[in-house]
Write an enzyme that holds these catalytic residues in place. Structure first.
Site, mmCIF file in Angstrom:
data_model
loop_
_atom_site.group_PDB
_atom_site.id
_atom_site.type_symbol
_atom_site.label_atom_id
_atom_site.label_comp_id
_atom_site.label_asym_id
_atom_site.label_seq_id
_atom_site.Cartn_x
_atom_site.Cartn_y
_atom_site.Cartn_z
ATOM 1 C CB THR A 54 -0.950 0.000 1.211
ATOM 2 O OG1 THR A 54 -1.655 -1.243 1.237
ATOM 3 C CG2 THR A 54 -1.963 1.120 1.139
ATOM 4 C CE1 TYR A 142 0.036 -9.331 3.298
ATOM 5 C CE2 TYR A 142 1.612 -7.753 2.404
ATOM 6 C CZ TYR A 142 0.322 -8.225 2.503
ATOM 7 O OH TYR A 142 -0.691 -7.608 1.820
ATOM 8 C CE LYS A 170 -1.200 -6.903 5.527
ATOM 9 N NZ LYS A 170 -0.651 -5.797 4.693
ATOM 10 C CB VAL A 210 -1.775 -5.214 8.963
ATOM 11 C CG1 VAL A 210 -0.997 -4.226 8.084
ATOM 12 C CG2 VAL A 210 -0.927 -5.645 10.150
#
Length: 299
Positions: A54, A142, A170, A210
């Protein structure tokens, strides 16, 4: 000085994966990043993830990444965790980014599954271990096979959890069954990386989020989490359902694109995107405005 963490919540509970603001001519906007970081922490975030997807990490330079970490730590590092994305599909480069993030003052590292090259599980194990061995910072894995092409299998997660600095995951795998087993067997702090599944993942053992939509609805995410922790299932479900238009609207196209558009609608720092990402078309902005309004977002 980093905020106080616990083994159960090593990075707090509510984190936003922050965009990287750029100036009108496309340069890094460090002042805007500091203002946005302060706004997000004021809204209720325990932490921020910078230099993630992001944050347009594929199109920012290593020097820009270090500058951004330093600026955000200076702005909010005394009251929120600053977790720096350090993962690439090149282990040596990831190790360099981890060291640079540590030197810039990051409190933790986010390490994404290596993308495009599709390594086997043994390659994932060695890759993440190399990153975790590089600094004394805690690491959040992640797991996002939709982008990386390869999931982190449960057995691999369990083995990685044996590393003293790999403390969290995550989860953007979208598989509640696999998440349930991995949470139970690994003992890692589990964070939802898929906003639509924030509440379902809490129900199987996640400790927080998150989030991308945290850019616009952090107080509501905090209320949802607090209701769940208090055992008020009805209240948590009510908030989840209220936010469905936001969850949907913010991902009608690529999330960075809609997030920067939403920030622009609210007069917050974001700025343009770097190619290959492009701004929303006018009709898409109108749809996003309707989606956000339907979810109660004030514009």
């Amino acid at each position: 000085m980093a905020p106080t963490s616990t083994p159960q919540t090593p990075f707090g509970r509510v984190l936003t994966a922050m965009v990287t603001p750029f100036t009108a001519d496309g340069d890094l906007d460090l002042d805007g990043a500091q203002r946005l970081a302060a706004h997000l922490v004021d809204a209720g975030n325990d932490g921020l993830v910078v230099n993630g997807t992001t944050g347009e990490s594929p199109t920012t330079s290593d020097a820009e990444k270090a500058q951004l970490v330093r600026a955000v730590v200076d702005a909010v590092g005394d009251r929120a965790f600053v977790v720096a994305g350090a993962g690439t599909n090149d282990t040596r480069h990831s190790v360099e980014l981890a060291r640079a993030a540590r030197d810039a003052g990051a409190h933790g590292l986010l390490a994404v599954t290596p993308y495009y090259s599709k390594p086997p599980q043994e390659g994932l194990l060695r890759h993440f271990t190399a990153i975790a061995d590089t600094t004394d910072l805690p690491v959040m894995l992640y797991d996002i096979p939709g982008r990386s092409g390869v999931p982190i299998n449960t057995e691999t997660i369990v083995r990685l959890a044996e590393h003293p600095r790999i403390v969290a995951n995550k989860d953007a795998k979208g598989d509640l069954g696999r998440a349930s087993w991995a949470i139970a067997r690994s003992g890692l702090a589990w964070y939802s990386g898929d906003d639509m599944l924030n509440l379902p993942l809490l129900s199987v053992g996640a400790v927080g989020f998150v989030s991308v939509v945290g850019h616009v609805v952090t107080p509501e995410l905090r209320s949802l989490l607090d209701a769940h922790l208090a055992g008020d299932v009805a209240k948590a479900t009510e908030i989840h359902q209220k936010l469905l238009p936001v969850f949907t609207g913010m991902f009608r196209t690529q999330g960075v694109i809609t997030t920067k558009a939403a920030l622009g609608l609210q007069g917050l720092p974001g700025g343009p995107l770097r190619l290959p990402l492009v701004e929303l078309a006018p009709e898409e902005t109108e749809q996003l405005t309707r989606d956000l309004a339907a979810g109660g977002v004030q514009l």
